[in-house]
Scaffold this motif. Sequence first.
Motif, PDB file in Angstrom:
ATOM      1  N   GLY A 114      21.166 -51.987  31.666  1.00 38.05           N
ATOM      2  CA  GLY A 114      21.721 -50.650  31.835  1.00 38.05           C
ATOM      3  C   GLY A 114      23.141 -50.665  32.370  1.00 38.05           C
ATOM      4  O   GLY A 114      23.994 -49.887  31.927  1.00 38.05           O
ATOM      5  N   ARG A 115      23.419 -51.565  33.297  1.00 33.90           N
ATOM      6  CA  ARG A 115      24.780 -51.663  33.832  1.00 33.90           C
ATOM      7  C   ARG A 115      25.763 -52.140  32.768  1.00 33.90           C
ATOM      8  O   ARG A 115      26.912 -51.692  32.724  1.00 33.90           O
ATOM      9  CB  ARG A 115      24.797 -52.624  35.036  1.00 33.90           C
ATOM     10  N   LEU A 116      25.314 -53.034  31.916  1.00 32.54           N
ATOM     11  CA  LEU A 116      26.186 -53.514  30.835  1.00 32.54           C
ATOM     12  C   LEU A 116      26.468 -52.422  29.810  1.00 32.54           C
ATOM     13  O   LEU A 116      27.566 -52.345  29.257  1.00 32.54           O
ATOM     14  CB  LEU A 116      25.543 -54.717  30.148  1.00 32.54           C
ATOM     15  N   LEU A 117      25.466 -51.579  29.543  1.00 31.20           N
ATOM     16  CA  LEU A 117      25.619 -50.561  28.509  1.00 31.20           C
ATOM     17  C   LEU A 117      26.291 -49.296  29.017  1.00 31.20           C
ATOM     18  O   LEU A 117      26.694 -48.449  28.206  1.00 31.20           O
ATOM     19  CB  LEU A 117      24.244 -50.205  27.931  1.00 31.20           C
ATOM     20  N   PRO A 125      29.196 -48.968  31.365  1.00 26.35           N
ATOM     21  CA  PRO A 125      30.271 -49.414  32.275  1.00 26.35           C
ATOM     22  C   PRO A 125      30.985 -48.271  32.963  1.00 26.35           C
ATOM     23  O   PRO A 125      31.535 -48.450  34.047  1.00 26.35           O
ATOM     24  CB  PRO A 125      31.215 -50.190  31.341  1.00 26.35           C
ATOM     25  N   TRP A 126      30.971 -47.071  32.358  1.00 25.42           N
ATOM     26  CA  TRP A 126      31.654 -45.944  32.985  1.00 25.42           C
ATOM     27  C   TRP A 126      30.982 -45.526  34.298  1.00 25.42           C
ATOM     28  O   TRP A 126      31.639 -45.003  35.185  1.00 25.42           O
ATOM     29  CB  TRP A 126      31.707 -44.768  32.009  1.00 25.42           C
ATOM     30  N   LEU A 127      29.679 -45.774  34.405  1.00 24.74           N
ATOM     31  CA  LEU A 127      28.982 -45.438  35.652  1.00 24.74           C
ATOM     32  C   LEU A 127      29.372 -46.386  36.777  1.00 24.74           C
ATOM     33  O   LEU A 127      29.443 -46.008  37.938  1.00 24.74           O
ATOM     34  CB  LEU A 127      27.473 -45.471  35.438  1.00 24.74           C
ATOM     35  N   ARG A 128      29.641 -47.671  36.430  1.00 29.39           N
ATOM     36  CA  ARG A 128      30.085 -48.627  37.447  1.00 29.39           C
ATOM     37  C   ARG A 128      31.423 -48.208  38.008  1.00 29.39           C
ATOM     38  O   ARG A 128      31.642 -48.262  39.214  1.00 29.39           O
ATOM     39  CB  ARG A 128      30.179 -50.040  36.846  1.00 29.39           C
ATOM     40  N   GLY A 129      32.311 -47.769  37.142  1.00 24.12           N
ATOM     41  CA  GLY A 129      33.606 -47.339  37.613  1.00 24.12           C
ATOM     42  C   GLY A 129      33.537 -46.101  38.479  1.00 24.12           C
ATOM     43  O   GLY A 129      34.256 -45.976  39.470  1.00 24.12           O
ATOM     44  N   ARG A 130      32.575 -45.211  38.142  1.00 19.68           N
ATOM     45  CA  ARG A 130      32.429 -44.002  38.921  1.00 19.68           C
ATOM     46  C   ARG A 130      31.880 -44.302  40.313  1.00 19.68           C
ATOM     47  O   ARG A 130      32.310 -43.712  41.309  1.00 19.68           O
ATOM     48  CB  ARG A 130      31.482 -43.032  38.189  1.00 19.68           C
ATOM     49  N   SER A 131      30.894 -45.224  40.385  1.00 14.95           N
ATOM     50  CA  SER A 131      30.287 -45.546  41.672  1.00 14.95           C
ATOM     51  C   SER A 131      31.236 -46.329  42.566  1.00 14.95           C
ATOM     52  O   SER A 131      31.100 -46.327  43.779  1.00 14.95           O
ATOM     53  CB  SER A 131      28.995 -46.346  41.465  1.00 14.95           C
ATOM     54  N   ALA A 132      32.200 -47.032  41.986  1.00 15.91           N
ATOM     55  CA  ALA A 132      33.141 -47.829  42.767  1.00 15.91           C
ATOM     56  C   ALA A 132      34.176 -46.966  43.467  1.00 15.91           C
ATOM     57  O   ALA A 132      34.776 -47.381  44.440  1.00 15.91           O
ATOM     58  CB  ALA A 132      33.830 -48.849  41.864  1.00 15.91           C
ATOM     59  N   ARG A 133      34.373 -45.741  42.960  1.00 19.53           N
ATOM     60  CA  ARG A 133      35.373 -44.881  43.578  1.00 19.53           C
ATOM     61  C   ARG A 133      34.857 -44.215  44.836  1.00 19.53           C
ATOM     62  O   ARG A 133      33.674 -43.981  44.964  1.00 19.53           O
ATOM     63  CB  ARG A 133      35.826 -43.822  42.569  1.00 19.53           C
ATOM     64  N   LEU A 152      25.776 -40.619  26.302  1.00 21.71           N
ATOM     65  CA  LEU A 152      25.802 -39.947  27.600  1.00 21.71           C
ATOM     66  C   LEU A 152      24.396 -39.831  28.200  1.00 21.71           C
ATOM     67  O   LEU A 152      24.246 -39.775  29.432  1.00 21.71           O
ATOM     68  CB  LEU A 152      26.424 -38.551  27.450  1.00 21.71           C
ATOM     69  N   ALA A 153      23.389 -39.780  27.340  1.00 17.62           N
ATOM     70  CA  ALA A 153      22.008 -39.684  27.820  1.00 17.62           C
ATOM     71  C   ALA A 153      21.407 -41.046  28.130  1.00 17.62           C
ATOM     72  O   ALA A 153      20.264 -41.132  28.600  1.00 17.62           O
ATOM     73  CB  ALA A 153      21.145 -38.973  26.779  1.00 17.62           C
ATOM     74  N   LEU A 154      22.161 -42.105  27.881  1.00 21.06           N
ATOM     75  CA  LEU A 154      21.621 -43.458  28.023  1.00 21.06           C
ATOM     76  C   LEU A 154      21.059 -43.756  29.413  1.00 21.06           C
ATOM     77  O   LEU A 154      20.002 -44.397  29.525  1.00 21.06           O
ATOM     78  CB  LEU A 154      22.695 -44.479  27.651  1.00 21.06           C
ATOM     79  N   PRO A 155      21.699 -43.331  30.512  1.00 21.42           N
ATOM     80  CA  PRO A 155      21.103 -43.600  31.832  1.00 21.42           C
ATOM     81  C   PRO A 155      19.691 -43.028  31.967  1.00 21.42           C
ATOM     82  O   PRO A 155      18.791 -43.688  32.493  1.00 21.42           O
ATOM     83  CB  PRO A 155      22.082 -42.946  32.805  1.00 21.42           C
ATOM     84  N   GLY A 156      19.492 -41.801  31.494  1.00 19.08           N
ATOM     85  CA  GLY A 156      18.164 -41.207  31.549  1.00 19.08           C
ATOM     86  C   GLY A 156      17.165 -41.931  30.672  1.00 19.08           C
ATOM     87  O   GLY A 156      16.004 -42.134  31.059  1.00 19.08           O
ATOM     88  N   ILE A 157      17.613 -42.337  29.487  1.00 17.64           N
ATOM     89  CA  ILE A 157      16.731 -43.065  28.572  1.00 17.64           C
ATOM     90  C   ILE A 157      16.310 -44.386  29.188  1.00 17.64           C
ATOM     91  O   ILE A 157      15.127 -44.763  29.152  1.00 17.64           O
ATOM     92  CB  ILE A 157      17.442 -43.293  27.220  1.00 17.64           C
ATOM     93  N   LEU A 158      17.258 -45.107  29.770  1.00 17.05           N
ATOM     94  CA  LEU A 158      16.945 -46.393  30.376  1.00 17.05           C
ATOM     95  C   LEU A 158      16.034 -46.247  31.591  1.00 17.05           C
ATOM     96  O   LEU A 158      15.183 -47.106  31.837  1.00 17.05           O
ATOM     97  CB  LEU A 158      18.238 -47.109  30.771  1.00 17.05           C
ATOM     98  N   THR A 159      16.202 -45.166  32.331  1.00 17.10           N
ATOM     99  CA  THR A 159      15.289 -44.911  33.441  1.00 17.10           C
ATOM    100  C   THR A 159      13.860 -44.759  32.935  1.00 17.10           C
ATOM    101  O   THR A 159      12.912 -45.309  33.510  1.00 17.10           O
ATOM    102  CB  THR A 159      15.708 -43.645  34.208  1.00 17.10           C
ATOM    103  N   GLY A 160      13.700 -44.024  31.840  1.00 16.12           N
ATOM    104  CA  GLY A 160      12.381 -43.878  31.244  1.00 16.12           C
ATOM    105  C   GLY A 160      11.809 -45.187  30.762  1.00 16.12           C
ATOM    106  O   GLY A 160      10.615 -45.461  30.955  1.00 16.12           O
ATOM    107  N   VAL A 161      12.646 -46.014  30.148  1.00 15.23           N
ATOM    108  CA  VAL A 161      12.182 -47.312  29.657  1.00 15.23           C
ATOM    109  C   VAL A 161      11.776 -48.210  30.822  1.00 15.23           C
ATOM    110  O   VAL A 161      10.769 -48.933  30.750  1.00 15.23           O
ATOM    111  CB  VAL A 161      13.270 -47.979  28.797  1.00 15.23           C
ATOM    112  N   ARG A 162      12.540 -48.178  31.898  1.00 11.74           N
ATOM    113  CA  ARG A 162      12.199 -48.998  33.071  1.00 11.74           C
ATOM    114  C   ARG A 162      10.865 -48.569  33.672  1.00 11.74           C
ATOM    115  O   ARG A 162      10.013 -49.405  33.993  1.00 11.74           O
ATOM    116  CB  ARG A 162      13.310 -48.906  34.109  1.00 11.74           C
TER     117      ARG A 162
END
Length: 229
Positions: free
Chosen positions: A216-219, A221-229, A146-156
């Motif tokens: 990040g988008r591959l890891l 996928p639940w965020l893609r579904g949320r943004s599509a709604r 669940l924290a992966l988006p924040g972690i990836l933002t930091g890595v980017r």
Amino acid sequence: MSLHLSYRADPGNPWFSWQYVRDNSDTILAALREHTWLTARAVVIAALVALPLAVLAYWFRSLSAPILAVTGVLYTVPSLALFAFLAPYLGIGAITVLTVVALYALLVIVRNALAGLTQVPPEVREAAEGMGYGRWGRLLRIELPLALPGILTGVRLATVSTVALVTVGVVVGRGGLGQLIFAGFQNNFYKAQIMTGTVLCVLLALVLDLVLAGVGRLLTPWLRGRSAR
């Protein structure tokens, strides 16, 4: 890396010259490869150190302030001073560059990873505890994903800043594209050489950021579904 260049003198000394690029393509590609490799290794090293620190700060809230303070102090130390301090102990070369740039990347990754972990909803943690997850099981199977988006933002963010910082490694002879930029200043302010190194740094940062965004988008996928709604 050798920087013995052979180019045809341009009386106008323009900011860009295809002649310079063609005549020195091998040197330019070698500098780009070194820059990419140094950046990748530094970010991986920083992430391997920063993520455990973020987890410690998350588990033991009393450690949060000291960890952020130490990484923050390291971030404020001038890079040239840090190179000067570490070079006598680590020597002149890639190890010194990797150590310095990894230390600068710590704060960004720790801060974003900790923010991602603390934003995990309390009800999710409670549900995981009710299902019998221990601390490690909850971390690995619930909280870190669940924290992966924040972690990836930091890595980017760390990757982009590391691309820029690696150029300073020229002071110990391993600056990747920084070697080109510095050699351009030494070579009677040869603008085409300076601009080539600068543009490639910017392009490298953009490409790496896009690659990490795709990962990040591959890891997540639940965020893609949320943004599509």
